[in-house]
Write a protein that holds these residues in place. Structure first.
Motif, PDB file in Angstrom:
ATOM      1  N   ASN A  45       0.784  -1.408   0.093  1.00  0.00           N
ATOM      2  CA  ASN A  45      -0.044  -0.008  -0.076  1.00  0.00           C
ATOM      3  C   ASN A  45       0.829   1.245  -0.062  1.00  0.00           C
ATOM      4  O   ASN A  45       0.209   2.285  -0.311  1.00  0.00           O
ATOM      5  N   TYR A  99     -10.216   3.725   1.537  1.00  0.00           N
ATOM      6  CA  TYR A  99     -10.929   2.799   2.156  1.00  0.00           C
ATOM      7  C   TYR A  99     -11.137   1.592   1.145  1.00  0.00           C
ATOM      8  O   TYR A  99     -11.342   0.503   1.932  1.00  0.00           O
ATOM      9  N   LYS A 124      -6.835   0.290   0.662  1.00  0.00           N
ATOM     10  CA  LYS A 124      -6.109  -0.409   1.525  1.00  0.00           C
ATOM     11  C   LYS A 124      -6.400  -2.148   1.413  1.00  0.00           C
ATOM     12  O   LYS A 124      -5.742  -2.720   2.093  1.00  0.00           O
ATOM     13  N   ARG A 125      -7.341  -2.493   0.783  1.00  0.00           N
ATOM     14  CA  ARG A 125      -7.820  -4.024   0.611  1.00  0.00           C
ATOM     15  C   ARG A 125      -6.930  -4.402  -0.478  1.00  0.00           C
ATOM     16  O   ARG A 125      -7.038  -5.928  -0.471  1.00  0.00           O
ATOM     17  N   HIS A 180      -4.985  -9.572   1.372  1.00  0.00           N
ATOM     18  CA  HIS A 180      -6.131  -9.772   0.931  1.00  0.00           C
ATOM     19  C   HIS A 180      -6.478 -10.504  -0.050  1.00  0.00           C
ATOM     20  O   HIS A 180      -7.697 -10.793  -0.445  1.00  0.00           O
ATOM     21  N   GLU A 231     -10.984  -9.735   9.412  1.00  0.00           N
ATOM     22  CA  GLU A 231     -10.726  -8.286   8.962  1.00  0.00           C
ATOM     23  C   GLU A 231     -10.071  -8.676   7.553  1.00  0.00           C
ATOM     24  O   GLU A 231     -10.619  -7.682   6.512  1.00  0.00           O
ATOM     25  N   TYR A 279     -12.302  -5.043   6.937  1.00  0.00           N
ATOM     26  CA  TYR A 279     -12.396  -4.107   7.833  1.00  0.00           C
ATOM     27  C   TYR A 279     -11.231  -4.130   8.784  1.00  0.00           C
ATOM     28  O   TYR A 279     -10.357  -4.878   8.888  1.00  0.00           O
ATOM     29  N   GLU A 280     -10.812  -2.947   9.383  1.00  0.00           N
ATOM     30  CA  GLU A 280      -9.585  -2.819  10.309  1.00  0.00           C
ATOM     31  C   GLU A 280     -10.219  -3.645  11.636  1.00  0.00           C
ATOM     32  O   GLU A 280     -11.351  -3.626  12.029  1.00  0.00           O
ATOM     33  N   THR A 281      -9.055  -3.994  12.337  1.00  0.00           N
ATOM     34  CA  THR A 281      -9.573  -4.769  13.665  1.00  0.00           C
ATOM     35  C   THR A 281     -10.168  -3.727  14.640  1.00  0.00           C
ATOM     36  O   THR A 281     -11.438  -4.252  15.189  1.00  0.00           O
ATOM     37  N   ASP A 282     -10.184  -2.395  14.897  1.00  0.00           N
ATOM     38  CA  ASP A 282     -11.075  -1.697  15.593  1.00  0.00           C
ATOM     39  C   ASP A 282     -12.378  -1.554  14.974  1.00  0.00           C
ATOM     40  O   ASP A 282     -13.271  -1.461  15.748  1.00  0.00           O
ATOM     41  N   GLU A 283     -12.666  -1.920  13.510  1.00  0.00           N
ATOM     42  CA  GLU A 283     -13.974  -1.688  12.935  1.00  0.00           C
ATOM     43  C   GLU A 283     -14.895  -2.770  13.313  1.00  0.00           C
ATOM     44  O   GLU A 283     -15.850  -2.886  13.603  1.00  0.00           O
ATOM     45  N   PRO A 301     -18.684   1.317  10.166  1.00  0.00           N
ATOM     46  CA  PRO A 301     -17.800   1.311   8.894  1.00  0.00           C
ATOM     47  C   PRO A 301     -18.731   1.116   7.874  1.00  0.00           C
ATOM     48  O   PRO A 301     -19.953   0.719   8.084  1.00  0.00           O
TER      49      PRO A 301
END
Length: 328
Positions: A158, A170, A173-174, A179, A226, A231-235, A282
């Motif tokens: 990235n 958004y 990042k995948r 991924h 994730e 998603y991010e971990t916090d999401e 998210p």
């Protein structure tokens, strides 16, 4: 405007990968996979004769990769590809891809496990031919029943200087190696994911995506949530912490049987966040809820993967899921 609760604790019901092991039945189905590195044939010291030979020697790849260029005459196609692949920028991109993906044994191994998992659940599954390529950010993935073409340039790190243009962060990042295989498996799931085409409700779309993520998690049990949903971990943790409130929004606004595509897109379409719920929720949160519903449906009805994917009635899946939001 709703603000989601801060994450204070680890959510116990999150699908954990601690001490995960590939099922023994999958291991018995693992077979060596030959990935054809097509980019090596389309760069370097190329003549038109060599280009024509490449196109003719790999008709399956040629059709999958270049049919959308709208050039039916193969002689003209060869001329066009020579111009593209001798461009200095394309040559530099190819060299960067080779530097980062000179060894793709990890991708090969992960795909072998994925295909073994699919064959375990679908013994008649025919493993497709797999190719890699450098498309100049023209094509990221082509996934059909017969062919998979991986545009490796899309999956550079990235922070690499070469990145796809016009993609918001958004989504961007995948696009990385971690991924890649989960994305391929999710795409493959569409071959088995039965749905009623007459049901155009938000619930039907939620369940469709939920089944696709459930399929991917079953095939790749040691892959994190994730990487499957992007998603991010916090999401992920924040969504579990606020699942009751998120679900309440769907129920209070009577959204499950909504058929307006513009309304549906708010909950399942690509977006940095689901702003109609909260700026902290998210994007694609409807897909995530659908995944939880499908998991509960499978668990509470003791279905195997084939039985689950064949069920095309989203309302029946929801009714028999016994779904309730998790509580932290």
């Amino acid at each position: 405007m709703t603000v989601l609760l801060p994450i204070a604790i680890q959510i116990g019901c999150n699908r954990s990968n601690e001490e995960c092991e590939i099922p023994s039945g999958y291991k018995e189905n693992i077979a060596s996979l030959d990935i054809l590195r097509m980019e090596d044939l389309f760069f370097g010291d190329l003549s038109k004769d060599k280009m024509m030979s490449n196109l003719e020697s790999y008709p399956q790849f040629t059709t999958a990769m270049f049919a959308n260029m709208g050039i039916e005459n193969q002689d003209q196609l060869a001329d066009e590809l020579l111009l593209i692949h001798q461009d200095s920028g394309m040559v530099e991109l190819y060299q960067e891809v080779k530097a980062h993906f000179g060894d793709i044994s990890d991708i090969k191994n992960d795909l072998e496990i994925a295909f073994a998992g699919i064959k375990y659940h679908y013994p008649n599954y025919k493993v497709p031919a797999v190719y890699t390529f450098v498309s100049g950010f023209g094509s990221d993935l082509i996934v059909t029943e017969d062919v998979i073409v991986i545009g490796l340039d899309y999956f550079l790190p990235n922070d690499h200087k070469f990145q796809p243009v016009d993609l918001p962060y958004y989504i961007l990042k995948r696009y990385n190696k971690a991924h890649l295989v989960p994305t391929i498996v999710t795409a493959i799931s569409s071959q088995f994911n039965k749905t009623k085409l007459t049901d155009r409700s938000l619930l039907a779309e939620m369940i469709y995506y939920g089944k696709s993520y459930h399929f991917t998690k079953t095939i790749l049990p040691c892959t994190s949530d994730e990487l499957i949903i992007g998603y991010e971990t916090d999401e992920i943790l924040g969504s579990y912490a606020n699942e009751e409130m998120i679900w309440g929004h769907f129920i209070e606004n009577e959204l499950l049987f909504e058929t307006n595509p513009f309304e549906i897109r708010k909950y399942t379409g690509e977006a940095p966040f689901t702003d109609v719920i909260s700026p902290d929720a998210p994007g694609r949160i409807g897909r995530w809820i659908g995944w939880n519903i499908v998991d509960d449906y499978q668990s509470n009805n003791d279905l195997n993967l084939m039985e689950l994917m064949k069920q095309d009635d989203a309302r029946l899946i929801f009714k028999n899921s016994g779904y309730k939001p998790r509580r932290p």
